[in-house]
Design a protein around this motif. Sequence first.
Motif, short mmCIF file in Angstrom:
data_model
loop_
_atom_site.label_atom_id
_atom_site.label_comp_id
_atom_site.label_asym_id
_atom_site.label_seq_id
_atom_site.Cartn_x
_atom_site.Cartn_y
_atom_site.Cartn_z
N ARG A 267 -6.54 2.55 -3.23
CA ARG A 267 -6.62 1.76 -4.46
C ARG A 267 -7.94 1.43 -4.66
O ARG A 267 -8.59 1.06 -3.55
CB ARG A 267 -5.58 0.55 -4.18
CG ARG A 267 -4.09 0.48 -4.48
CD ARG A 267 -3.50 -0.47 -4.15
NE ARG A 267 -3.99 -1.79 -4.85
CZ ARG A 267 -3.91 -1.92 -6.27
NH1 ARG A 267 -2.79 -1.20 -6.73
NH2 ARG A 267 -4.42 -3.33 -6.63
N ASP B 95 -7.23 -7.93 -3.17
CA ASP B 95 -6.23 -6.91 -3.78
C ASP B 95 -4.78 -7.59 -3.49
O ASP B 95 -4.67 -8.27 -2.89
CB ASP B 95 -6.52 -5.86 -2.52
CG ASP B 95 -5.75 -4.37 -3.41
OD1 ASP B 95 -5.78 -4.57 -4.60
OD2 ASP B 95 -5.38 -3.47 -2.90
N HIS C 29 -9.76 0.65 -1.48
CA HIS C 29 -9.08 0.62 -0.11
C HIS C 29 -8.14 1.80 0.28
O HIS C 29 -7.59 2.13 -0.63
CB HIS C 29 -8.36 -0.89 -0.17
CG HIS C 29 -8.81 -1.96 -0.54
ND1 HIS C 29 -9.61 -2.60 0.54
CD2 HIS C 29 -9.08 -2.70 -1.79
CE1 HIS C 29 -9.99 -3.90 -0.08
NE2 HIS C 29 -9.70 -3.68 -1.43
N ALA D 77 -7.66 -5.93 3.02
CA ALA D 77 -7.39 -5.72 1.25
C ALA D 77 -7.08 -7.04 0.62
O ALA D 77 -7.49 -7.20 -0.29
CB ALA D 77 -6.50 -4.54 1.02
N GLN E 77 -10.61 -1.30 -6.29
CA GLN E 77 -10.40 -2.70 -6.92
C GLN E 77 -12.14 -3.11 -7.12
O GLN E 77 -12.90 -3.49 -6.19
CB GLN E 77 -9.84 -3.57 -5.90
CG GLN E 77 -10.10 -5.05 -6.03
CD GLN E 77 -10.21 -5.75 -4.54
OE1 GLN E 77 -9.89 -5.33 -3.78
NE2 GLN E 77 -10.31 -7.18 -4.87
N ARG F 206 -4.92 2.05 1.69
CA ARG F 206 -3.78 1.10 2.10
C ARG F 206 -2.85 1.90 3.01
O ARG F 206 -2.03 1.03 3.66
CB ARG F 206 -3.16 0.56 0.75
CG ARG F 206 -4.04 -0.39 -0.01
CD ARG F 206 -4.38 -1.66 0.70
NE ARG F 206 -3.27 -2.48 0.77
CZ ARG F 206 -2.66 -3.38 0.31
NH1 ARG F 206 -3.69 -3.94 -0.85
NH2 ARG F 206 -1.83 -4.26 0.59
#
Length: 402
Positions: free
Chosen positions: A368, A218, A375, A213, A370, A377
């Motif tokens: 998340r 990110d 992603h 990420a 982006q 995470r």
Amino acid sequence: MTNKHYAIIGGGINGLSVARQLLLDFPDAKVTVFEKENSVAMHQSSHNSGVVHAGLYYEPGGLKARLCRRGAELVYKFCLENEVAYDECGKVVVALSKEEEIRLNAIYQKSVANQVPDVRILEASEIQDIEPNCIGTSALYSPRTAIVSYGDIAKKIAEEIKRKGGSIILGQKVTHLTERFNKITVHFDNNEHHSTVFDYVVTCAGLQSDRLAASSGDIETPKIVPFFGQYYVIDENFKNYVRGLIYPVPDPKYPFLGVHFTKRIDGQMTIGPNAFISFGRENYSGKKINISDIYDFLTYKGFWKFSSKNMPAAMRELRTVLSQTNFVSEAAKYVPSLANVSVIPATRGIRAQAMESDGSLVDDFVIRKQGNITHIRNAPSPGATSSLAIAEYIVREVMSHG
């Protein structure tokens, strides 16, 4: 959707589930999975307890609670439709004191709020109706908690992806992604990139999720700090002393659950896991120390803040790491007749624990978006139970497919 091309980074159960969901919802889409190993499900998907969690512990309204409950239903349905072994063996969470009974009741209240089916509190005299060799002052009984092999499920999902026209490319380690003008390029560790540009990408990189990420633009945190959990298989002559799953009541002073009994889908009975820092994110053998991974957590201020707050927990876990006798004695608090049982090492799992810079552990799932990249995470336990529901959530709620 005919011209949309999706890339999924990671061939574990979460990545495969996302690829499958895309093909279910958009049958004409092009879907490509990239996996760095030479087979799918080589990491956390095949190094876990195999428990299909019912949703007992999770904060009502959170992603974990919602997706665990939905995921458990989807896992059961998938196993039924694909002839994958599924054993609804049940689980008891056992209190050994009045103090633990208070915490147990709080778990029961969460279970009810999360609509976990058929949960109930057992008095001390009722525990042995469920687990004849177990002792305790009271227990929470979840008869619908089950066990499976998530590795087997992942392989079945991979077969389905191929049948539906998706591609799984093995032996390709993705290092980073670049997005320009709403098109995404996938870059590999040999400094090459995929000749196809993708419209959307979902990263499901597990133990490497923070690195992928961050290298793709990110934010840096939360970072993954790896903790290993060792399981042991007890002497086969004693495996029937426990019928299903026997868990301790979680202690809020400790960040991890503690040693428990877990029946395995092959019929063996395991004790585990402990939880201690791993000297390598993928050090499943315990022998392959990775200096880069060690440097990564030793230079992270969040790790030192976590450590300073959790030294008693570390000492408790270290005792079980150094001594099988101490390991077994932790479990024997619940089944005293197994105090002297012999054990052999089994699966060693590594928890991809997301940690903030203040040393706090990230409890809920973290997903998340982006740009056109999504992603995963943080997806620790019950990440495998929730995998099919995480896929629904990402495909139907997080991503935009315009």
